[in-house]
Design an enzyme around this catalytic site. Structure first.
Site, PDB file in Angstrom:
ATOM      1  N   HIS A  78      -9.241  28.481 -11.944  1.00  0.00           N
ATOM      2  CA  HIS A  78      -8.930  29.620 -12.818  1.00  0.00           C
ATOM      3  C   HIS A  78      -7.601  30.263 -12.413  1.00  0.00           C
ATOM      4  O   HIS A  78      -6.769  30.591 -13.257  1.00  0.00           O
ATOM      5  CB  HIS A  78     -10.013  30.700 -12.709  1.00  0.00           C
ATOM      6  CG  HIS A  78     -11.373  30.285 -13.195  1.00  0.00           C
ATOM      7  ND1 HIS A  78     -12.454  30.159 -12.366  1.00  0.00           N
ATOM      8  CD2 HIS A  78     -11.817  29.976 -14.443  1.00  0.00           C
ATOM      9  CE1 HIS A  78     -13.512  29.815 -13.068  1.00  0.00           C
ATOM     10  NE2 HIS A  78     -13.163  29.680 -14.327  1.00  0.00           N
ATOM     11  N   GLY A 106     -15.600  33.507 -15.902  1.00  0.00           N
ATOM     12  CA  GLY A 106     -15.692  34.220 -14.632  1.00  0.00           C
ATOM     13  C   GLY A 106     -16.146  33.370 -13.455  1.00  0.00           C
ATOM     14  O   GLY A 106     -16.175  32.146 -13.527  1.00  0.00           O
ATOM     15  N   ASP A 112     -12.053  20.538 -18.512  1.00  0.00           N
ATOM     16  CA  ASP A 112     -12.905  20.454 -19.702  1.00  0.00           C
ATOM     17  C   ASP A 112     -12.098  19.737 -20.780  1.00  0.00           C
ATOM     18  O   ASP A 112     -11.610  20.358 -21.729  1.00  0.00           O
ATOM     19  CB  ASP A 112     -13.332  21.859 -20.131  1.00  0.00           C
ATOM     20  CG  ASP A 112     -14.118  22.561 -19.045  1.00  0.00           C
ATOM     21  OD1 ASP A 112     -15.338  22.379 -18.991  1.00  0.00           O
ATOM     22  OD2 ASP A 112     -13.507  23.271 -18.215  1.00  0.00           O
ATOM     23  N   SER A 171     -17.233  26.737 -11.383  1.00  0.00           N
ATOM     24  CA  SER A 171     -18.102  27.863 -11.021  1.00  0.00           C
ATOM     25  C   SER A 171     -19.497  27.357 -10.678  1.00  0.00           C
ATOM     26  O   SER A 171     -20.199  27.941  -9.853  1.00  0.00           O
ATOM     27  CB  SER A 171     -18.188  28.855 -12.176  1.00  0.00           C
ATOM     28  OG  SER A 171     -16.890  29.237 -12.565  1.00  0.00           O
TER      29      SER A 171
HETATM   30  P1  AMP Z   1     -14.797  28.393 -17.278  1.00  0.00           P
HETATM   31  O1  AMP Z   1     -14.773  29.740 -16.654  1.00  0.00           O
HETATM   32  O2  AMP Z   1     -15.536  27.359 -16.479  1.00  0.00           O
HETATM   33  O3  AMP Z   1     -15.206  28.427 -18.731  1.00  0.00           O
HETATM   34  O4  AMP Z   1     -13.302  27.881 -17.267  1.00  0.00           O
HETATM   35  C1  AMP Z   1     -12.258  28.652 -17.785  1.00  0.00           C
HETATM   36  C2  AMP Z   1     -11.023  27.797 -17.885  1.00  0.00           C
HETATM   37  O5  AMP Z   1     -10.690  27.312 -16.591  1.00  0.00           O
HETATM   38  C3  AMP Z   1     -11.226  26.567 -18.784  1.00  0.00           C
HETATM   39  O6  AMP Z   1     -10.053  26.338 -19.547  1.00  0.00           O
HETATM   40  C4  AMP Z   1     -11.444  25.462 -17.775  1.00  0.00           C
HETATM   41  O7  AMP Z   1     -11.064  24.187 -18.251  1.00  0.00           O
HETATM   42  C5  AMP Z   1     -10.541  25.911 -16.646  1.00  0.00           C
HETATM   43  N1  AMP Z   1     -10.975  25.298 -15.384  1.00  0.00           N
HETATM   44  C6  AMP Z   1     -12.208  25.332 -14.839  1.00  0.00           C
HETATM   45  N2  AMP Z   1     -12.242  24.607 -13.704  1.00  0.00           N
HETATM   46  C7  AMP Z   1     -10.986  24.108 -13.528  1.00  0.00           C
HETATM   47  C8  AMP Z   1     -10.383  23.280 -12.543  1.00  0.00           C
HETATM   48  N3  AMP Z   1     -11.059  22.796 -11.501  1.00  0.00           N
HETATM   49  N4  AMP Z   1      -9.080  22.959 -12.696  1.00  0.00           N
HETATM   50  C9  AMP Z   1      -8.375  23.429 -13.759  1.00  0.00           C
HETATM   51  N5  AMP Z   1      -8.891  24.210 -14.724  1.00  0.00           N
HETATM   52  C10 AMP Z   1     -10.180  24.553 -14.607  1.00  0.00           C
END
Ligand code: AMP
Length: 283
Positions: free
Chosen positions: A37, A31, A150, A186
């Protein structure tokens, strides 16, 4: 867009779609959506008939003293954003729904989880693998989308899916950055104006690596380059290196020579408050 909160609701919806012959994509998230995202959600929408986004701040992937409590949360805001990119279902289970009383099983991808972020955050990837495995079992998607932001997580999930015969196609999506070059996250919400320069140290490190490899004709001693980037970051006010590594882009094992098959991966603590990660190819 439908908001669902239970395993049975999401499972029932996806099974109904599958009965109609539709393909279903899952985008797992914690989130506080940003363009990173949203780009995953759009890509998922292009590659499947229906898109499920899970939104769950997974307590078991946070260690003692980490930012579980301060992790930004706003379901209404996220819900509005997900609607704008055509998400079909936002699945937001409670902690009790995900981990009912008596829960005790964990999934571990052993070697890939040990270094890099796994070294700084022991047990982190066991928590990630466990929740992603559960989400795959709950949603039963045909495809699942993860960000290269990630990078280690993506490699670990790919390994888990192969090792445990999971019937889902894992797709990686490129890092989305602010105009400044800062990778969207985030956690950037915790950065203050005065942290701007420090937060750009990661991208500067990647740029430096690319320039050095290009100037050397496509390959360079990895340890030497790591030393240069570490020094550059450590001498930036407000920055503390967690790790800087150049690894094989598939096995994530340290390489002697940085070249087109390598990935620079780094983590930096900014102002002793915000831990940022980033990565990039060097060619
Ligand atoms: P998170 O909510 O941070 O766990 O991220 C959810 C998904 O979004 C994960 O697969 C992350 O690798 C991807 N994500 C987060 N930040 C980015 C970004 N800047 N560019 C591309 N994908 C992202």
């Amino acid at each position: 867009m439908k908001l669902v909160t239970t395993v049975s609701q999401v499972r029932q919806q996806v099974r109904a779609w599958h009965d109609e012959g539709l393909t279903v994509a899952l985008v797992p998230t914690m989130g506080w959506f940003h363009e990173g995202h949203l780009s995953l959600m759009r890509t998922a929408g292009h590659q499947a008939d229906r898109v499920v986004v899970s939104l769950f701040v997974n307590p078991i992937q946070f260690g003692e003293g980490e930012d579980l409590d301060s992790y930004p949360r706003d379901l209404e805001r996220d819900s509005e954003m997900a609607k704008t990119v055509g998400v079909d279902v936002l699945y937001s289970p409670t902690v009790d729904e995900m981990y009912p009383a008596g829960f005790q099983s964990m999934v571990r991808v052993r070697d890939l989880s040990m270094g890099l972020c796994g070294g700084s955050r022991p047990g982190h990837f066991d928590g990630v693998c466990t929740v992603v495995c559960k989400l795959f079992n709950q949603v039963e998607p045909d495809k699942a989308f993860f960000g290269e932001k990630d990078y280690q997580q993506l490699a670990i999930i790919r390994r888990m899916v192969i090792d445990l015969d999971m019937d889902v196609e894992v797709l990686g999506c490129p890092i989305v950055r602010e105009e400044s070059g800062l990778a969207m996250s985030s956690r950037n919400v915790h950065l203050r104006d005065e942290d701007q320069d420090a937060s750009l140290s990661l991208m500067r490190g990647i740029d430096h690596g690319r320039k050095r490899v290009a100037a050397a004709g496509g390959s360079i001693d990895a340890a030497e380059l790591v030393g240069e980037i570490e020094k550059q970051i450590e001498t930036t006010p407000g920055c503390r290196v967690d790790y800087v590594r150049i690894v094989d882009c598939d096995s994530l094992v340290d390489v002697k020579t940085a070249d087109k098959n390598s990935r620079l991966i780094l983590a930096v603590k900014v102002a002793d408050r915000v831990r940022l990660i980033d990565n990039g190819s060097l060619v």
